[in-house]
Design a protein around this motif. Structure first.
Motif, PDB file in Angstrom:
ATOM      1  N   VAL A  59       0.839  -1.155  -0.108  1.00  0.00           N
ATOM      2  CA  VAL A  59      -0.034   0.109   0.112  1.00  0.00           C
ATOM      3  C   VAL A  59       0.862   1.205  -0.111  1.00  0.00           C
ATOM      4  N   SER A  60       0.756   2.218  -0.643  1.00  0.00           N
ATOM      5  CA  SER A  60       1.404   3.428  -0.937  1.00  0.00           C
ATOM      6  C   SER A  60       0.713   4.529   0.008  1.00  0.00           C
ATOM      7  N   VAL A  61       1.502   4.941   0.818  1.00  0.00           N
ATOM      8  CA  VAL A  61       0.931   5.715   2.020  1.00  0.00           C
ATOM      9  C   VAL A  61       1.446   6.889   1.876  1.00  0.00           C
ATOM     10  N   PRO A  62       0.732   7.998   1.874  1.00  0.00           N
ATOM     11  CA  PRO A  62       1.042   9.483   1.507  1.00  0.00           C
ATOM     12  C   PRO A  62       2.171   9.903   2.708  1.00  0.00           C
ATOM     13  N   LYS A  63       2.939  11.010   2.237  1.00  0.00           N
ATOM     14  CA  LYS A  63       3.952  11.248   2.904  1.00  0.00           C
ATOM     15  C   LYS A  63       3.471  11.789   4.551  1.00  0.00           C
ATOM     16  N   GLU A  64       4.417  11.634   5.508  1.00  0.00           N
ATOM     17  CA  GLU A  64       3.917  11.932   6.619  1.00  0.00           C
ATOM     18  C   GLU A  64       3.612  13.381   7.051  1.00  0.00           C
ATOM     19  N   ASN A  65       4.128  14.386   6.200  1.00  0.00           N
ATOM     20  CA  ASN A  65       3.998  15.599   6.388  1.00  0.00           C
ATOM     21  C   ASN A  65       2.806  16.321   5.944  1.00  0.00           C
ATOM     22  N   ILE A  66       2.017  15.299   5.453  1.00  0.00           N
ATOM     23  CA  ILE A  66       0.521  15.851   5.020  1.00  0.00           C
ATOM     24  C   ILE A  66      -0.392  15.867   6.372  1.00  0.00           C
ATOM     25  N   PRO A  67      -1.061  17.016   6.570  1.00  0.00           N
ATOM     26  CA  PRO A  67      -1.904  17.074   7.640  1.00  0.00           C
ATOM     27  C   PRO A  67      -2.980  16.055   7.715  1.00  0.00           C
ATOM     28  N   THR A  68      -3.418  15.437   8.918  1.00  0.00           N
ATOM     29  CA  THR A  68      -4.283  14.395   8.892  1.00  0.00           C
ATOM     30  C   THR A  68      -5.635  14.819   8.753  1.00  0.00           C
ATOM     31  N   ALA A  69      -6.749  14.109   8.385  1.00  0.00           N
ATOM     32  CA  ALA A  69      -8.087  14.675   8.501  1.00  0.00           C
ATOM     33  C   ALA A  69      -8.496  15.235  10.034  1.00  0.00           C
ATOM     34  N   ASP A  70      -7.983  14.371  10.996  1.00  0.00           N
ATOM     35  CA  ASP A  70      -8.264  14.753  12.364  1.00  0.00           C
ATOM     36  C   ASP A  70      -7.993  16.195  12.641  1.00  0.00           C
ATOM     37  N   ALA A  71      -6.465  16.686  12.241  1.00  0.00           N
ATOM     38  CA  ALA A  71      -5.872  17.597  12.395  1.00  0.00           C
ATOM     39  C   ALA A  71      -6.765  18.891  11.590  1.00  0.00           C
ATOM     40  N   LEU A  72      -6.960  18.614  10.410  1.00  0.00           N
ATOM     41  CA  LEU A  72      -7.400  19.685   9.759  1.00  0.00           C
ATOM     42  C   LEU A  72      -9.008  20.107  10.260  1.00  0.00           C
TER      43      LEU A  72
END
Length: 390
Positions: A59-72
């Motif tokens: 599974v290709s996981v997005p980069k860690e520096n992208i804000p999570t849905a919870d944070a947004l």
């Protein structure tokens, strides 16, 4: 991203023509003591953990520096549980206490997070920033959490559950009758909030969720179909019990944004595919995770007499599972036998792969929206679901 053709692969997996697939979800369970008494299932689970590849493999996981849905969307959901508890105050003290019990802020609020992230992504796509629209969308997130929690209250009564989220369940503390009434009260208050939005289409959409929940639970109580119909029945039942709420909540917030039918379909399908994947992962974890990891007893579904995806896939290889499924694993040794046959089959791997396909389909849907942090967070949510352990 290359997205596999889910329908083609599904037919290859199951040899069934299924025109409608759906969500999945189960409440907490009452047989912790049974598992403590009988260690054979626990030993089998340990074996399964050693042979089943990681659910996140390939599974290709997005980069860690992208804000999570919870944070947004955390600012949008600030005070969510306080607002819900406030909406449940106008009643008798004991009923208020029962109804508010599960709204203690310890839940993951995944449905409100998905709902508001979809709302913001659609708003961005339409350049919709009206404060009144956003406030109504927040109400949808609140109503969705209330509907979900009311279903948990009722599930705990049906399953005779002992605990929920590491606390005594409502039915243990207050009994079945009062718990049922409390669940009904939560739904009644949610329905009042829904009516005050004064949007006929949204009312119709979320009313369908309530109908689906009831029908899905009823289907689960009487699932004794011909073996050639089981996966179709399972799919429809699981859509009604879990994916329906996520799908229609996502569509409802798109309606409030002023989205056309195409955008509404994107929102609905994302929620539907994500809900399906969520339950498939849940079904897999019931076999390979520990009680501490998932917050409930392992092998819960078998003890409830439920044949979930891993079992149904395994039954395609081992026909001796069919009579066990028919009698809902009620005879001594049925659950242990089912565990062993699932381990010997490719049921766990096929369940994992089907969950991955649903996640890919969800990502394909939101890829049609204008790129934004919220759109990317929805993509991230789909990937994160595949390595969820709680």
């Amino acid at each position: 991203m290359v997205v596999s053709a889910r329908i083609t692969n599904f037919l290859a997996y199951s040899s069934l023509t299924v025109s409608r697939v759906s969500h999945l979800g189960n409440g907490s369970l009452r047989y912790q003591w049974l598992l403590c008494r009988n260690t054979s299932l626990l030993q089998l689970r340990s074996k399964i953990q050693t042979v089943v590849p990681s659910i996140t493999s390939n599974v290709s996981v997005p980069k860690e520096n992208i804000p999570t849905a919870d944070a947004l969307v955390r600012p949008d959901l600030e005070g969510l549980y306080e607002d819900i508890r406030e909406g449940l105050t106008n009643t008798q003290p004991e009923l208020r206490q029962i109804a508010q019990y599960y709204f203690n802020g310890e839940g993951k609020a995944i449905r409100p997070v998905i709902t508001m992230c979809m709302a913001r992504a659609i708003n961005y796509h339409l350049d919709q920033n009206a404060p009144g629209v956003i406030q109504k969308q927040k109400k949808i997130a609140q109503i969705a959490e209330m509907i979900h929690t009311a279903s948990l209250v009722h599930d705990d009564v049906i399953d005779v559950a002992d605990s929920r989220r590491s606390r005594p369940s409502v039915n243990i503390l207050w009994g079945q009758k009062k718990s049922i009434i409390a669940g009904d009260f939560i739904l009644a208050m949610a329905s009042g909030m829904l009516a005050r939005l004064q949007n006929q289409q949204v009312i119709i959409l979320l009313s369908q969720v309530l109908a689906d929940l009831v029908q899905g639970e009823f289907m689960q109580l009487g699932a004794r179909e011909n073996k050639d119909e089981r996966f179709a029945h399972y799919s429809e039942k699981t859509f009604k019990k879990t994916a329906s709420l996520i799908a229609y909540s996502c569509q409802a917030v798109s309606v409030l944004s002023g989205a056309d039918s195409t955008l509404q379909s994107i929102a609905f399908q994302y929620g539907r595919q994500l809900g399906m994947a969520f339950q498939l992962v849940d079904d897999l974890l019931d076999f390979i995770a520990t009680s501490a990891q998932v917050g409930k007893p392992v092998a819960a579904d078998l003890r409830l007499g439920l044949a979930t995806a891993p079992v149904l896939f395994a039954a395609q290889k081992f026909s001796e599972l069919n009579p066990l499924i028919m009698r809902r694993f009620q005879e001594p040794g049925d659950a242990e036998t089912a565990f062993r046959l699932v381990l010997r089959s490719d049921g766990l791997q096929r369940t994992k792969e089907l969950a991955r396909q649903y996640c890919n389909d969800a990502v394909t849907q939101v890829a049609q929206l204008t790129p934004s942090p919220y759109q990317q967070a929805l993509v991230t949510l789909a990937h994160q679901l595949l390595h969820r352990m709680k």
